[in-house]
Design an enzyme around this catalytic site. Sequence first.
Site, PDB file in Angstrom:
ATOM      1  N   CYS A 185       0.852  -1.190   0.000  1.00 24.26           N
ATOM      2  CA  CYS A 185       0.000   0.000   0.000  1.00 24.26           C
ATOM      3  C   CYS A 185       0.890   1.242   0.000  1.00 24.26           C
ATOM      4  O   CYS A 185       1.712   1.431   0.906  1.00 24.26           O
ATOM      5  CB  CYS A 185      -0.920   0.002   1.217  1.00 24.26           C
ATOM      6  SG  CYS A 185      -1.782   1.573   1.460  1.00 24.26           S
ATOM      7  N   CYS A 242       0.555   3.319   3.214  1.00 20.52           N
ATOM      8  CA  CYS A 242       1.214   2.670   4.363  1.00 20.52           C
ATOM      9  C   CYS A 242       2.718   2.890   4.280  1.00 20.52           C
ATOM     10  O   CYS A 242       3.378   3.142   5.302  1.00 20.52           O
ATOM     11  CB  CYS A 242       0.886   1.185   4.408  1.00 20.52           C
ATOM     12  SG  CYS A 242      -0.797   0.815   4.960  1.00 20.52           S
ATOM     13  N   ASN A 289     -12.639  10.293  -2.111  1.00 21.30           N
ATOM     14  CA  ASN A 289     -13.114   9.484  -3.224  1.00 21.30           C
ATOM     15  C   ASN A 289     -13.229   8.038  -2.771  1.00 21.30           C
ATOM     16  O   ASN A 289     -12.323   7.512  -2.135  1.00 21.30           O
ATOM     17  CB  ASN A 289     -12.143   9.599  -4.404  1.00 21.30           C
ATOM     18  CG  ASN A 289     -12.100  11.010  -4.974  1.00 21.30           C
ATOM     19  OD1 ASN A 289     -13.129  11.648  -5.114  1.00 21.30           O
ATOM     20  ND2 ASN A 289     -10.908  11.493  -5.283  1.00 21.30           N
ATOM     21  N   HIS A 298      -4.625   0.838   8.300  1.00 18.39           N
ATOM     22  CA  HIS A 298      -5.004   0.643   6.896  1.00 18.39           C
ATOM     23  C   HIS A 298      -6.446   0.153   6.776  1.00 18.39           C
ATOM     24  O   HIS A 298      -6.805  -0.876   7.343  1.00 18.39           O
ATOM     25  CB  HIS A 298      -4.097  -0.382   6.211  1.00 18.39           C
ATOM     26  CG  HIS A 298      -4.498  -0.625   4.780  1.00 18.39           C
ATOM     27  ND1 HIS A 298      -3.999   0.112   3.734  1.00 18.39           N
ATOM     28  CD2 HIS A 298      -5.405  -1.476   4.229  1.00 18.39           C
ATOM     29  CE1 HIS A 298      -4.561  -0.289   2.606  1.00 18.39           C
ATOM     30  NE2 HIS A 298      -5.420  -1.255   2.883  1.00 18.39           N
ATOM     31  N   ASP A 311      -0.169  16.650  -1.364  1.00 14.05           N
ATOM     32  CA  ASP A 311      -0.415  15.836  -2.549  1.00 14.05           C
ATOM     33  C   ASP A 311       0.674  16.093  -3.585  1.00 14.05           C
ATOM     34  O   ASP A 311       1.072  17.229  -3.823  1.00 14.05           O
ATOM     35  CB  ASP A 311      -1.799  16.153  -3.137  1.00 14.05           C
ATOM     36  CG  ASP A 311      -2.272  15.085  -4.109  1.00 14.05           C
ATOM     37  OD1 ASP A 311      -3.242  14.370  -3.780  1.00 14.05           O
ATOM     38  OD2 ASP A 311      -1.664  14.958  -5.201  1.00 14.05           O
ATOM     39  N   HIS A 370      -8.886  14.537   1.097  1.00 16.73           N
ATOM     40  CA  HIS A 370      -8.209  15.668   0.447  1.00 16.73           C
ATOM     41  C   HIS A 370      -8.699  16.955   1.116  1.00 16.73           C
ATOM     42  O   HIS A 370      -9.907  17.144   1.275  1.00 16.73           O
ATOM     43  CB  HIS A 370      -8.592  15.747  -1.028  1.00 16.73           C
ATOM     44  CG  HIS A 370      -8.232  14.555  -1.859  1.00 16.73           C
ATOM     45  ND1 HIS A 370      -7.193  14.557  -2.756  1.00 16.73           N
ATOM     46  CD2 HIS A 370      -8.800  13.322  -1.961  1.00 16.73           C
ATOM     47  CE1 HIS A 370      -7.131  13.378  -3.386  1.00 16.73           C
ATOM     48  NE2 HIS A 370      -8.103  12.615  -2.919  1.00 16.73           N
ATOM     49  N   HIS A 412      -8.467   8.184   2.456  1.00 16.88           N
ATOM     50  CA  HIS A 412      -7.783   9.461   2.618  1.00 16.88           C
ATOM     51  C   HIS A 412      -8.765  10.594   2.359  1.00 16.88           C
ATOM     52  O   HIS A 412      -9.751  10.427   1.643  1.00 16.88           O
ATOM     53  CB  HIS A 412      -6.575   9.580   1.687  1.00 16.88           C
ATOM     54  CG  HIS A 412      -6.864   9.246   0.255  1.00 16.88           C
ATOM     55  ND1 HIS A 412      -6.965   7.954  -0.204  1.00 16.88           N
ATOM     56  CD2 HIS A 412      -7.093  10.046  -0.820  1.00 16.88           C
ATOM     57  CE1 HIS A 412      -7.218   7.968  -1.503  1.00 16.88           C
ATOM     58  NE2 HIS A 412      -7.315   9.219  -1.902  1.00 16.88           N
TER      59      HIS A 412
HETATM   60  P1  AMP Z   1      -7.498   9.550  -5.002  1.00 13.75           P
HETATM   61  O1  AMP Z   1      -7.493   9.722  -6.484  1.00 13.75           O
HETATM   62  O2  AMP Z   1      -8.667  10.175  -4.300  1.00 13.75           O
HETATM   63  O3  AMP Z   1      -7.280   8.096  -4.616  1.00 13.75           O
HETATM   64  O4  AMP Z   1      -6.269  10.381  -4.463  1.00 13.75           O
HETATM   65  C1  AMP Z   1      -4.981   9.889  -4.424  1.00 13.75           C
HETATM   66  C2  AMP Z   1      -4.068  11.075  -4.385  1.00 13.75           C
HETATM   67  O5  AMP Z   1      -2.785  10.633  -4.009  1.00 13.75           O
HETATM   68  C3  AMP Z   1      -3.924  11.791  -5.733  1.00 13.75           C
HETATM   69  O6  AMP Z   1      -4.373  13.137  -5.602  1.00 13.75           O
HETATM   70  C4  AMP Z   1      -2.424  11.700  -6.011  1.00 13.75           C
HETATM   71  O7  AMP Z   1      -1.910  12.860  -6.613  1.00 13.75           O
HETATM   72  C5  AMP Z   1      -1.850  11.468  -4.635  1.00 13.75           C
HETATM   73  N1  AMP Z   1      -0.582  10.786  -4.591  1.00 13.75           N
HETATM   74  C6  AMP Z   1      -0.217   9.664  -5.260  1.00 13.75           C
HETATM   75  N2  AMP Z   1       1.038   9.308  -4.941  1.00 13.75           N
HETATM   76  C7  AMP Z   1       1.473  10.231  -4.048  1.00 13.75           C
HETATM   77  C8  AMP Z   1       2.707  10.426  -3.342  1.00 13.75           C
HETATM   78  N3  AMP Z   1       3.740   9.582  -3.486  1.00 13.75           N
HETATM   79  N4  AMP Z   1       2.811  11.489  -2.516  1.00 13.75           N
HETATM   80  C9  AMP Z   1       1.789  12.351  -2.386  1.00 13.75           C
HETATM   81  N5  AMP Z   1       0.591  12.220  -2.999  1.00 13.75           N
HETATM   82  C10 AMP Z   1       0.450  11.185  -3.823  1.00 13.75           C
END
Ligand code: AMP
Length: 112
Positions: free
Chosen positions: A3, A6, A85, A45, A29, A100, A98
Amino acid sequence: MDCLFCKIIERAIPSSKVYEDEMCYAFRDINPQAPVHVLVIPKLHFASMDEVTADNSKYVAHIFECIPKIAAAEGLSGGYRVISNCGDDACQSVKHIHFHILGGRQLSEEMA
Ligand code: AMP
Protein backbone atom coordinates in the site's frame (compact mmCIF):
# COMPACT_ATOMS: atom_id res chain seq x y z
CA MET A 1 1.00 -5.03 2.51
CA ASP A 2 1.62 -3.32 -0.80
CA CYS A 3 0.00 0.00 0.00
CA LEU A 4 1.52 3.30 -1.13
CA PHE A 5 0.13 5.29 1.78
CA CYS A 6 1.21 2.67 4.36
CA LYS A 7 4.71 3.03 2.90
CA ILE A 8 4.48 6.81 3.26
CA ILE A 9 3.48 6.43 6.92
CA GLU A 10 6.44 4.06 7.43
CA ARG A 11 8.77 6.53 5.65
CA ALA A 12 9.62 3.86 3.07
CA ILE A 13 8.45 6.43 0.51
CA PRO A 14 9.21 10.12 1.10
CA SER A 15 6.49 12.73 1.51
CA SER A 16 6.09 16.33 2.50
CA LYS A 17 4.68 16.10 6.02
CA VAL A 18 2.16 18.68 7.17
CA TYR A 19 0.92 17.11 10.43
CA GLU A 20 1.23 13.86 12.35
CA ASP A 21 -0.04 12.34 15.57
CA GLU A 22 -0.63 8.85 16.91
CA MET A 23 -3.66 8.21 14.70
CA CYS A 24 -3.14 10.11 11.46
CA TYR A 25 -0.62 11.53 9.04
CA ALA A 26 -1.07 14.53 6.72
CA PHE A 27 1.12 15.36 3.74
CA ARG A 28 1.11 17.39 0.54
CA ASP A 29 -0.42 15.84 -2.55
CA ILE A 30 2.25 15.13 -5.17
CA ASN A 31 -0.06 16.47 -7.90
CA PRO A 32 -1.77 19.45 -6.27
CA GLN A 33 -5.15 20.52 -7.61
CA ALA A 34 -5.15 23.79 -5.65
CA PRO A 35 -2.57 26.03 -3.98
CA VAL A 36 -3.13 24.00 -0.81
CA HIS A 37 -3.75 20.29 -1.38
CA VAL A 38 -3.17 18.13 1.68
CA LEU A 39 -4.01 14.45 2.13
CA VAL A 40 -4.96 13.17 5.59
CA ILE A 41 -4.74 9.42 6.19
CA PRO A 42 -5.29 7.14 9.18
CA LYS A 43 -2.34 5.16 10.49
CA LEU A 44 -4.60 2.11 10.39
CA HIS A 45 -5.00 0.64 6.90
CA PHE A 46 -8.50 0.37 5.51
CA ALA A 47 -9.38 0.89 1.89
CA SER A 48 -12.16 3.42 1.71
CA MET A 49 -15.35 4.85 3.15
CA ASP A 50 -16.96 1.48 2.36
CA GLU A 51 -14.76 -0.11 5.03
CA VAL A 52 -15.59 2.26 7.88
CA THR A 53 -16.85 0.19 10.84
CA ALA A 54 -17.53 0.65 14.54
CA ASP A 55 -13.97 -0.61 15.13
CA ASN A 56 -12.17 1.95 12.95
CA SER A 57 -14.55 4.92 12.83
CA LYS A 58 -12.62 6.58 15.65
CA TYR A 59 -9.83 7.16 13.11
CA VAL A 60 -12.24 8.96 10.81
CA ALA A 61 -13.65 11.00 13.68
CA HIS A 62 -10.15 11.91 14.78
CA ILE A 63 -9.19 13.00 11.27
CA PHE A 64 -12.24 15.27 11.19
CA GLU A 65 -11.05 16.82 14.45
CA CYS A 66 -7.64 17.43 12.88
CA ILE A 67 -8.81 18.83 9.54
CA PRO A 68 -9.85 22.28 10.85
CA LYS A 69 -6.54 22.59 12.70
CA ILE A 70 -4.59 21.64 9.58
CA ALA A 71 -6.66 24.05 7.48
CA ALA A 72 -6.01 26.87 9.93
CA ALA A 73 -2.28 26.09 9.99
CA GLU A 74 -2.31 26.22 6.17
CA GLY A 75 -3.92 29.65 6.26
CA LEU A 76 -7.25 28.60 4.77
CA SER A 77 -9.25 31.27 6.58
CA GLY A 78 -11.41 31.85 3.50
CA GLY A 79 -12.63 28.26 3.40
CA TYR A 80 -11.69 24.92 1.98
CA ARG A 81 -13.11 21.68 0.58
CA VAL A 82 -12.76 18.14 1.98
CA ILE A 83 -13.13 15.22 -0.42
CA SER A 84 -12.85 11.45 0.00
CA ASN A 85 -13.11 9.48 -3.22
CA CYS A 86 -14.61 6.02 -2.70
CA GLY A 87 -14.36 3.39 -5.40
CA ASP A 88 -13.91 3.36 -9.14
CA ASP A 89 -16.78 5.68 -10.09
CA ALA A 90 -15.20 8.32 -7.87
CA CYS A 91 -11.74 7.65 -9.38
CA GLN A 92 -10.21 6.50 -6.09
CA SER A 93 -6.65 5.65 -7.12
CA VAL A 94 -5.08 4.75 -3.75
CA LYS A 95 -6.92 2.11 -1.75
CA HIS A 96 -6.08 3.51 1.69
CA ILE A 97 -8.83 5.83 2.87
CA HIS A 98 -7.78 9.46 2.62
CA PHE A 99 -9.27 12.91 2.84
CA HIS A 100 -8.21 15.67 0.45
CA ILE A 101 -8.11 19.20 1.87
CA LEU A 102 -8.25 21.69 -1.00
CA GLY A 103 -8.02 25.46 -0.73
CA GLY A 104 -6.01 28.59 -1.23
CA ARG A 105 -8.12 29.88 -4.11
CA GLN A 106 -11.80 30.26 -5.02
CA LEU A 107 -12.92 26.70 -5.76
CA SER A 108 -15.42 25.80 -8.44
CA GLU A 109 -19.10 25.40 -7.63
CA GLU A 110 -18.86 22.15 -9.62
CA MET A 111 -18.05 19.19 -7.41
CA ALA A 112 -18.12 16.41 -9.98
P1 AMP B 1 -7.50 9.55 -5.00
O1 AMP B 1 -7.49 9.72 -6.48
O2 AMP B 1 -8.67 10.18 -4.30
O3 AMP B 1 -7.28 8.10 -4.62
O4 AMP B 1 -6.27 10.38 -4.46
C1 AMP B 1 -4.98 9.89 -4.42
C2 AMP B 1 -4.07 11.08 -4.38
O5 AMP B 1 -2.79 10.63 -4.01
C3 AMP B 1 -3.92 11.79 -5.73
O6 AMP B 1 -4.37 13.14 -5.60
C4 AMP B 1 -2.42 11.70 -6.01
O7 AMP B 1 -1.91 12.86 -6.61
C5 AMP B 1 -1.85 11.47 -4.63
N1 AMP B 1 -0.58 10.79 -4.59
C6 AMP B 1 -0.22 9.66 -5.26
N2 AMP B 1 1.04 9.31 -4.94
C7 AMP B 1 1.47 10.23 -4.05
C8 AMP B 1 2.71 10.43 -3.34
N3 AMP B 1 3.74 9.58 -3.49
N4 AMP B 1 2.81 11.49 -2.52
C9 AMP B 1 1.79 12.35 -2.39
N5 AMP B 1 0.59 12.22 -3.00
C10 AMP B 1 0.45 11.19 -3.82
